[in-house]
Design a protein around this motif. Structure first.
Motif, PDB file in Angstrom:
ATOM      1  N   THR A   1      33.819  39.650  45.026  1.00 46.50           N
ATOM      2  CA  THR A   1      34.078  40.465  43.835  1.00 46.50           C
ATOM      3  C   THR A   1      33.242  41.735  43.917  1.00 46.50           C
ATOM      4  OG1 THR A   1      32.243  39.627  42.485  1.00 46.50           O
ATOM      5  CG2 THR A   1      34.273  38.311  42.488  1.00 46.50           C
TER       6      THR A   1
ATOM      7  N   SER B   1      31.091  42.460  38.877  1.00 52.09           N
ATOM      8  CA  SER B   1      31.307  42.703  37.448  1.00 52.09           C
ATOM      9  C   SER B   1      31.716  41.427  36.728  1.00 52.09           C
ATOM     10  CB  SER B   1      32.387  43.769  37.241  1.00 52.09           C
ATOM     11  OG  SER B   1      33.663  43.263  37.601  1.00 52.09           O
ATOM     12  N   ASP B   2      31.485  41.409  35.417  1.00 51.12           N
ATOM     13  CA  ASP B   2      31.912  40.270  34.616  1.00 51.12           C
ATOM     14  C   ASP B   2      33.433  40.137  34.622  1.00 51.12           C
ATOM     15  OD1 ASP B   2      31.997  42.713  33.209  1.00 51.12           O
ATOM     16  OD2 ASP B   2      31.983  41.699  31.283  1.00 51.12           O
ATOM     17  N   ALA B   3      34.141  41.279  34.683  1.00 54.36           N
ATOM     18  CA  ALA B   3      35.600  41.239  34.660  1.00 54.36           C
ATOM     19  C   ALA B   3      36.152  40.522  35.888  1.00 54.36           C
ATOM     20  CB  ALA B   3      36.172  42.651  34.572  1.00 54.36           C
ATOM     21  N   GLN B   4      35.658  40.900  37.079  1.00 53.14           N
ATOM     22  CA  GLN B   4      36.157  40.238  38.279  1.00 53.14           C
ATOM     23  C   GLN B   4      35.654  38.805  38.381  1.00 53.14           C
ATOM     24  OE1 GLN B   4      36.144  42.187  42.040  1.00 53.14           O
ATOM     25  NE2 GLN B   4      37.064  44.071  41.258  1.00 53.14           N
TER      26      GLN B   4
ATOM     27  N   ALA C   1      37.957  36.841  36.207  1.00 54.88           N
ATOM     28  CA  ALA C   1      39.307  36.732  36.771  1.00 54.88           C
ATOM     29  C   ALA C   1      39.356  35.699  37.897  1.00 54.88           C
ATOM     30  CB  ALA C   1      39.767  38.093  37.281  1.00 54.88           C
TER      31      ALA C   1
ATOM     32  N   ALA D   1      30.100  35.009  32.374  1.00 57.02           N
ATOM     33  CA  ALA D   1      31.530  35.248  32.153  1.00 57.02           C
ATOM     34  C   ALA D   1      32.347  34.032  32.583  1.00 57.02           C
ATOM     35  CB  ALA D   1      31.983  36.485  32.924  1.00 57.02           C
TER      36      ALA D   1
END
Length: 348
Positions: free
Chosen positions: A222, A225-228, A231, A256
């Motif tokens: 990744t 990031s928290d987003a990746q 996901a 996350a």
């Protein structure tokens, strides 16, 4: 100025007039002096010359990472805090830049060297194929690499020291403990794939798993990031045969991931155990509290900065090991709730 004057066959005062745009020299001479200056890589120094009347009294640090991930990286912020402690003792400044990639970082080093902006640099995030050590050696710019260089580069750069953490021992510690708890399906949610420490962690995960006879073990990269992180967590937990343990390369992704598990109705640690590579207050604010590797990032920064001071004082380049982090077990790790016979993977 002496070098330029000698090569251009003019006086030093003529060089000064030409480079500062002052009258007193012809345009032909001015052009010749500027061409010679460019050939020699000269640029005006904009930094104060403070140390012994010659140095810039400034240390450089360039970060080639997505800017969006910087504000949530607790390790890096603590690292800088430790660096600053040592620099403050020597009354040195820290010149910090964030750039898009390593090519931009190399361009910054060339510019700083040409302009005499810094006395030395601290280099973070060693790459698997890293052009920076060779460049700094060629420039003669002293530096300390924070983290271990790839084996092919270790010990071959005369102007670079290393302050390195043992990622291999740390990953082996995590995998060994998860195996003891009964986990046979482990997914490592890693950071940037181009980083040397990411490659070492992935390799160690694979090798340690093989030593325990585990086959359902893998890594997913990744951007930190928290987003990746969220996901990837969602994707692997929704598989038909999801992992029973997740290892994250930082605290933000671990938090996350824990939130995603709860959203999917998965119990932590009943259905899935979670381990964070970095410990921080975030690991103790999450529910459940997250098991994490604990290392003193401030001390890491102090060690790296002290090694750079040693180089600037005429010391030889060397490699210094920082202590291996220890695993703090909290509420997010336990034995898998499902019995071992139903789990896939190698034998115990």
């Amino acid at each position: 100025m002496k070098d330029i004057a000698k090569r251009a066959a003019v006086s030093e005062s003529a060089v000064s007039f030409a480079l500062n745009g002052r009258p007193g020299v012809s345009e032909v001479t001015r052009d010749r002096v500027r061409r010679v200056a460019e050939q020699l890589g000269w640029q005006p120094s904009t930094a104060a010359r403070a140390l012994s009347g010659e140095g810039s009294a400034t240390i450089g640090l360039v970060l080639a990472r997505p800017a969006a991930t910087l504000g949530v990286d607790s390790f890096f912020l603590q690292l800088v805090s430790g660096i600053q402690e040592i620099l403050a003792e020597r009354h040195l400044g820290l010149l910090f830049r964030v750039v898009e990639d390593v090519d931009d970082e190399c361009a910054v080093y060339r510019r700083w060297w040409a302009e005499h902006r810094v006395d030395g640099v601290l280099v973070v995030d060693p790459r698997t194929a890293d052009p920076r050590p060779g460049l700094l050696d060629g420039l003669g710019l002293p530096g300390v690499v924070i983290g271990a260089l790839p084996e092919a580069d270790a010990g071959v750069h005369a102007s670079l020291s290393q302050a390195q953490a043992d990622d291999t021992a740390a990953m082996a510690l995590i995998v060994g403990r998860l195996h003891e708890l009964g986990h046979r399906r482990i997914t490592h949610i890693a950071g940037l794939p181009t980083l040397a420490h990411t490659e070492r962690r992935i390799r160690t995960l694979r090798d340690t798993a093989a030593g325990h006879g585990l086959t359902a073990v893998r890594s997913e990269t990744t951007d930190y990031s928290d987003a990746q992180g969220a996901a990837v967590t969602r994707r692997v937990l929704e598989e038909d045969d999801p992992p029973t343990a997740l290892v994250y390369d930082n605290d933000v992704m671990a938090a996350a991931g824990s939130a995603v598990a709860a959203e999917l109705g998965r119990s932590v640690p009943g259905d899935v155990s979670i381990v964070s590579w970095e410990d921080s207050p975030l690991c103790r604010l999450s529910r459940p509290w997250l098991t994490a590797l604990s290392r003193d990032a401030v001390a890491f920064g102090r060690i790296a900065a002290a090694e750079l001071m040693s180089l600037l004082d005429g010391g030889a380049a060397r490699t210094v090991d920082v202590p291996v982090p220890h695993l703090i077990e909290r509420e997010s790790t336990a034995a898998p709730a499902r019995g071992l016979p139903e789990q896939r993977g190698g034998p115990e």
